[in-house]
Design a protein around this motif. Sequence first.
Motif, PDB file in Angstrom:
ATOM      1  N   ASN A   5       0.790  -1.238   0.000  1.00 15.82           N
ATOM      2  CA  ASN A   5       0.000   0.000   0.000  1.00 15.82           C
ATOM      3  C   ASN A   5       0.821   1.287   0.000  1.00 15.82           C
ATOM      4  O   ASN A   5       0.325   2.322   0.398  1.00 15.82           O
ATOM      5  N   LEU A   6       2.074   1.228  -0.437  1.00 18.34           N
ATOM      6  CA  LEU A   6       2.886   2.436  -0.527  1.00 18.34           C
ATOM      7  C   LEU A   6       3.232   2.699  -1.982  1.00 18.34           C
ATOM      8  O   LEU A   6       3.498   1.778  -2.743  1.00 18.34           O
ATOM      9  N   GLU A   7       3.237   3.978  -2.349  1.00 13.17           N
ATOM     10  CA  GLU A   7       3.649   4.382  -3.692  1.00 13.17           C
ATOM     11  C   GLU A   7       5.133   4.062  -3.865  1.00 13.17           C
ATOM     12  O   GLU A   7       5.963   4.465  -3.052  1.00 13.17           O
ATOM     13  N   ILE A  19       6.195   7.164   2.099  1.00  8.65           N
ATOM     14  CA  ILE A  19       5.543   6.682   3.314  1.00  8.65           C
ATOM     15  C   ILE A  19       4.401   7.610   3.714  1.00  8.65           C
ATOM     16  O   ILE A  19       3.333   7.162   4.125  1.00  8.65           O
ATOM     17  N   HIS A  20       4.646   8.923   3.593  1.00  3.70           N
ATOM     18  CA  HIS A  20       3.644   9.908   3.997  1.00  3.70           C
ATOM     19  C   HIS A  20       3.909  11.202   3.242  1.00  3.70           C
ATOM     20  O   HIS A  20       5.056  11.571   3.033  1.00  3.70           O
ATOM     21  N   ASP A  21       2.848  11.899   2.855  1.00  6.91           N
ATOM     22  CA  ASP A  21       2.983  13.121   2.068  1.00  6.91           C
ATOM     23  C   ASP A  21       1.983  14.162   2.582  1.00  6.91           C
ATOM     24  O   ASP A  21       0.781  13.934   2.555  1.00  6.91           O
ATOM     25  N   LYS A  28      10.080   9.413   2.945  1.00  4.14           N
ATOM     26  CA  LYS A  28      10.380   8.368   1.969  1.00  4.14           C
ATOM     27  C   LYS A  28      11.296   7.314   2.596  1.00  4.14           C
ATOM     28  O   LYS A  28      12.152   7.645   3.423  1.00  4.14           O
ATOM     29  N   ARG A  29      11.127   6.076   2.164  1.00  5.23           N
ATOM     30  CA  ARG A  29      12.093   5.004   2.421  1.00  5.23           C
ATOM     31  C   ARG A  29      12.845   4.840   1.108  1.00  5.23           C
ATOM     32  O   ARG A  29      12.237   4.564   0.061  1.00  5.23           O
ATOM     33  N   ILE A  30      14.167   5.008   1.136  1.00  3.61           N
ATOM     34  CA  ILE A  30      14.974   4.966  -0.079  1.00  3.61           C
ATOM     35  C   ILE A  30      15.936   3.788   0.007  1.00  3.61           C
ATOM     36  O   ILE A  30      16.614   3.599   1.026  1.00  3.61           O
ATOM     37  N   GLU A  31      15.981   2.988  -1.060  1.00  4.27           N
ATOM     38  CA  GLU A  31      16.852   1.823  -1.148  1.00  4.27           C
ATOM     39  C   GLU A  31      17.847   2.043  -2.284  1.00  4.27           C
ATOM     40  O   GLU A  31      17.441   2.293  -3.420  1.00  4.27           O
TER      41      GLU A  31
END
Length: 118
Positions: A5-7, A19-21, A28-31
């Motif tokens: 459920n995350l963009e 995560i939230h906007d 953001k979670r960045i990999e």
Amino acid sequence: MQLPNLEKEERPWGCYYVIHDEPTYKLKRIEVNLGQRLSYQYHFNRSEAWTIVKGMAAITLDGVLKYCDTGKTILIPSEMKHRIENKSKELLVFIEVQTGTYFGEDDIVRIEDDYNRV
């Protein structure tokens, strides 16, 4: 890792999840994949805070290189040139908190880029 459920946005260096906007902040979670790095860049309309949650990051801030491991947080004011690179042997994951007035991808001013996006 797919987060439900995350963009999710794929990039040549890895991916990120929103995560939230909100109007004044974005999370953001960045990999970052092994051996990859983001553009050397800056922004006019936002500041960022990066918290490393997995791996070892090579971070350049206004031309100065430093290494940060899990649990470290780096503050990046607007207009500061910055880049993060994964030089470790595992996936680099960090949480980015953007604060400011505008968070569009067109606020990225790229100085150097490994993927010809300057």
